[in-house]
Design a protein around this motif. Structure first.
Motif, short mmCIF file in Angstrom:
data_model
loop_
_atom_site.label_atom_id
_atom_site.label_comp_id
_atom_site.label_asym_id
_atom_site.label_seq_id
_atom_site.Cartn_x
_atom_site.Cartn_y
_atom_site.Cartn_z
N LEU A 121 0.82 -1.21 0.00
CA LEU A 121 0.00 0.00 0.00
C LEU A 121 0.85 1.26 0.00
CD1 LEU A 121 -2.78 -1.02 2.56
CD2 LEU A 121 -3.19 -0.29 0.19
N ARG A 122 1.88 1.28 0.83
CA ARG A 122 2.70 2.49 0.93
C ARG A 122 3.59 2.66 -0.30
NH1 ARG A 122 2.03 5.27 5.40
NH2 ARG A 122 4.00 6.43 5.41
N ALA A 123 4.02 1.55 -0.88
CA ALA A 123 4.79 1.65 -2.12
C ALA A 123 3.91 2.17 -3.26
CB ALA A 123 5.38 0.29 -2.48
N ALA A 124 2.69 1.66 -3.35
CA ALA A 124 1.77 2.11 -4.39
C ALA A 124 1.39 3.57 -4.21
CB ALA A 124 0.51 1.24 -4.40
N ALA A 125 1.27 4.02 -2.95
CA ALA A 125 0.95 5.42 -2.69
C ALA A 125 2.06 6.34 -3.18
CB ALA A 125 0.72 5.63 -1.20
N ARG A 126 3.29 5.82 -3.33
CA ARG A 126 4.39 6.60 -3.90
C ARG A 126 4.34 6.63 -5.42
NH1 ARG A 126 10.10 5.72 -0.70
NH2 ARG A 126 9.30 5.94 1.44
N GLY A 127 3.42 5.86 -6.00
CA GLY A 127 3.32 5.78 -7.45
C GLY A 127 3.99 4.56 -8.05
N ALA A 128 4.43 3.62 -7.20
CA ALA A 128 5.08 2.41 -7.69
C ALA A 128 4.04 1.40 -8.17
CB ALA A 128 5.93 1.80 -6.59
N HIS A 129 4.48 0.47 -9.00
CA HIS A 129 3.67 -0.66 -9.43
C HIS A 129 4.23 -1.89 -8.74
CE1 HIS A 129 1.52 1.59 -12.59
NE2 HIS A 129 2.66 2.27 -12.68
N VAL A 130 3.40 -2.56 -7.94
CA VAL A 130 3.88 -3.59 -7.03
C VAL A 130 3.30 -4.96 -7.40
CG1 VAL A 130 4.07 -4.31 -4.62
CG2 VAL A 130 3.97 -1.86 -5.20
N THR A 131 4.18 -5.96 -7.48
CA THR A 131 3.77 -7.35 -7.53
C THR A 131 4.18 -7.97 -6.21
OG1 THR A 131 4.08 -7.49 -9.92
CG2 THR A 131 4.05 -9.56 -8.68
N SER A 132 3.22 -8.44 -5.45
CA SER A 132 3.48 -8.97 -4.11
C SER A 132 3.14 -10.44 -4.07
CB SER A 132 2.67 -8.20 -3.07
OG SER A 132 3.03 -8.57 -1.76
N ALA A 171 -8.40 0.97 -0.61
CA ALA A 171 -7.57 2.17 -0.72
C ALA A 171 -7.56 2.73 -2.14
CB ALA A 171 -6.15 1.85 -0.28
N GLY A 172 -8.24 2.06 -3.07
CA GLY A 172 -8.28 2.53 -4.44
C GLY A 172 -6.97 2.32 -5.19
N LEU A 173 -6.20 1.31 -4.80
CA LEU A 173 -4.88 1.10 -5.40
C LEU A 173 -4.77 -0.26 -6.10
CD1 LEU A 173 -2.73 2.54 -2.47
CD2 LEU A 173 -3.04 3.56 -4.74
N ALA A 174 -5.91 -0.87 -6.40
CA ALA A 174 -5.88 -2.18 -7.03
C ALA A 174 -5.24 -2.15 -8.41
CB ALA A 174 -7.29 -2.75 -7.12
N ASP A 175 -5.23 -0.99 -9.05
CA ASP A 175 -4.60 -0.90 -10.37
C ASP A 175 -3.08 -0.83 -10.28
OD1 ASP A 175 -4.78 1.62 -9.12
OD2 ASP A 175 -4.62 2.67 -11.04
N ARG A 176 -2.56 -0.64 -9.08
CA ARG A 176 -1.11 -0.53 -8.90
C ARG A 176 -0.50 -1.73 -8.18
NH1 ARG A 176 1.36 4.14 -9.97
NH2 ARG A 176 0.08 5.97 -10.43
N VAL A 177 -1.33 -2.57 -7.55
CA VAL A 177 -0.82 -3.68 -6.75
C VAL A 177 -1.48 -4.98 -7.16
CG1 VAL A 177 -0.44 -4.60 -4.44
CG2 VAL A 177 -0.46 -2.13 -4.78
N SER A 178 -0.66 -5.99 -7.40
CA SER A 178 -1.14 -7.34 -7.66
C SER A 178 -0.61 -8.24 -6.56
CB SER A 178 -0.64 -7.83 -9.02
OG SER A 178 -0.95 -9.19 -9.22
#
Length: 450
Positions: free
Chosen positions: A246-257, A275-282
């Motif tokens: 979540l915090r990485a995506a909030a920085r604008g990163a694209h995360v594969t976890s 958090a509305g960040l599903a497009d940035r985190v998998s």
């Protein structure tokens, strides 16, 4: 937290929320005055806890040897050991009450430190301040067993079972045994970030209200080490419940976890979507050995402890292979002294039986040698902050104790609660004594094009 002597029965496999769960034991209030002793627990459910209810039989000779060794060790420690028959040992200090000396010595004679932990679960010994007692024992660990008996370790120590090897299928089972217990259970004692690793405080003592900020401080420091920023491609090995992603995506990163826990995956995805960040985190149910692609940064928090020495080279090669040239990997790892790691790496411990099957803490030396011999990575930075983990564990332990009724309501019985209290206090003692430490590593990969 990803922080193992063998028994005829596998450790109970608790599950949660309406499913069958291994019986917990009431967690004693370790903050009571030193003159008070917690009451003995209720009877142990033999169906859930066969080795606690009916311990393996030790021969009379082995029990006598164990009693002699234990009493000799306790005699010289800064403890006040009180036996049920009125005898005492120790040089004064935190109180340890042995309620059933015969059973206590018999378990240790049969199964060493596994028996010591199971004896606590059974209520055969107790302590008004459990962490203080365990801190003394951890601080004198190398002296507890005479050198002559240490040389016979292979004779008396139980071997790590082959079933706990962290092969791809074994790792899934081992991870599930701990992390799929119940999201609701972990939420009872963790803070709102659901971070299950050492926080980074500004000062001590801290209270539970400071945990979220301290956890974010830890996460942000790791992300800074890895230079995670807008547009970064990040691989996270070990999702937890998603706070770092979540915090990485909030920085604008694209995360594969990546995680092996279905319970964690489900809740992490839910939190990320909220958090509305599903497009940035998998968040993928995937073994680290199956990871694909290249990334600017790899971050892994207290996951190496679940890898096992056999697979450390594979783990670090994965960091190397997944990093793009010029990439950076930030890893947080619990470590133990190298000599103790080498002595115990093939031993089945209480932690391995009941808490983290297949787990093994590396040493700083082992990490350095593995990275040097099996990767193109460079250890660029290493920072230790074990005192912060002791404080983190204290806060978790106190919250777990305060919420014993809620743990019970989830279906975890008194023996389980007692086991979990022992685990948290045991871990806290390791850091308070300096026997354990926690490191933040930065590994870098050279970019030959520069």
């Amino acid at each position: 937290m990803k922080t193992a002597e063998s028994s005829s029965a596998a450790a109970p496999r608790p599950t949660a929320g309406g499913r069958t769960v291994p019986a917990p034991a009431t967690a004693p209030d370790t903050r009571v005055p030193a003159t008070a002793t917690p009451p003995a627990p209720a009877s142990v459910d033999p169906a859930r806890w066969p080795d606690v209810a009916a311990p393996p039989k030790a021969s009379r000779a082995r029990t006598a040897v164990a009693a002699a060794v234990v009493r000799r060790a306790l005699r010289d420690l800064p403890l006040h050991v009180r036996f049920a028959d009125g005898g005492t040992l120790g040089k004064g200090g935190p109180a340890l009450d042995v309620r059933d000396p015969r059973a206590f010595h018999g378990r240790i004679g049969a199964q060493g430190l596994v028996g010591f932990g199971e004896s606590y679960m059974a209520g055969e010994w107790d302590a008004p301040d459990l962490t203080a007692v365990l801190t003394v024992l951890a601080g004198h660990l190398a002296e507890l067993i005479p050198p002559s008996l240490q040389r016979l370790r292979r004779v008396w120590a139980l071997s790590r079972p082959a079933a706990q090897r962290n092969t791809p299928s074994g790792a899934r089972d081992n991870i599930s045994r701990h992390y799929d217990l119940s999201n609701d259970l972990f939420a009872l004692f963790l803070d709102d970030t659901l971070s299950y690793s050492s926080a980074l405080f500004r000062g001590f003592p801290a209270d539970h209200d400071l945990l979220p900020a301290a956890q974010h401080r830890k996460i942000d420091r790791l992300l800074d080490l890895a230079e995670v920023r807008d547009g970064s491609r990040v691989l996270e090995i070990g999702t937890g419940w998603g706070e770092l992603a979540l915090r990485a995506a909030a920085r604008g990163a694209h995360v594969t976890s990546l995680t092996l826990s279905r319970e964690q995956q489900a809740l992490a995805r839910e939190r990320i979507a909220a958090a509305g960040l599903a497009d940035r985190v998998s968040v993928e149910l995937c073994d680290y050995r199956e990871a694909e692609g290249t990334y600017d940064a790899v971050v892994s928090v207290e996951m190496i402890e679940a890898v096992g020495a056999e697979f450390w080279p594979v783990y670090f090669r994965t960091l190397d292979e997944r990093l793009a040239p010029g990439g950076r990997a930030a890893v947080q790892a619990i470590t133990m002294p190298h000599d103790r790691m080498m002595a115990s790496k093939d031993t089945f411990t209480w932690i391995g039986k009941y808490i983290f099957p297949g787990g093994l803490l590396p040493s700083v030396e082992a990490v350095a040698a593995t990275v040097r011999d099996h990767t193109r990575l460079t250890v660029t930075r290493r920072d230790a902050y074990g005192a912060h983990y002791a404080e983190t564990l204290r806060l978790w332990r106190e919250r777990f104790t305060e919420r014993a009724d809620e743990v019970d309501a989830l279906g975890f019985d008194e023996t389980f609660r007692r086991m979990w209290t022992f685990y948290l206090a045991y871990s806290e003692a390791g850091f308070r004594s300096g026997y354990l430490d926690v490191q933040q590593y930065l590994f870098t990969k050279e970019n030959p094009a520069r």
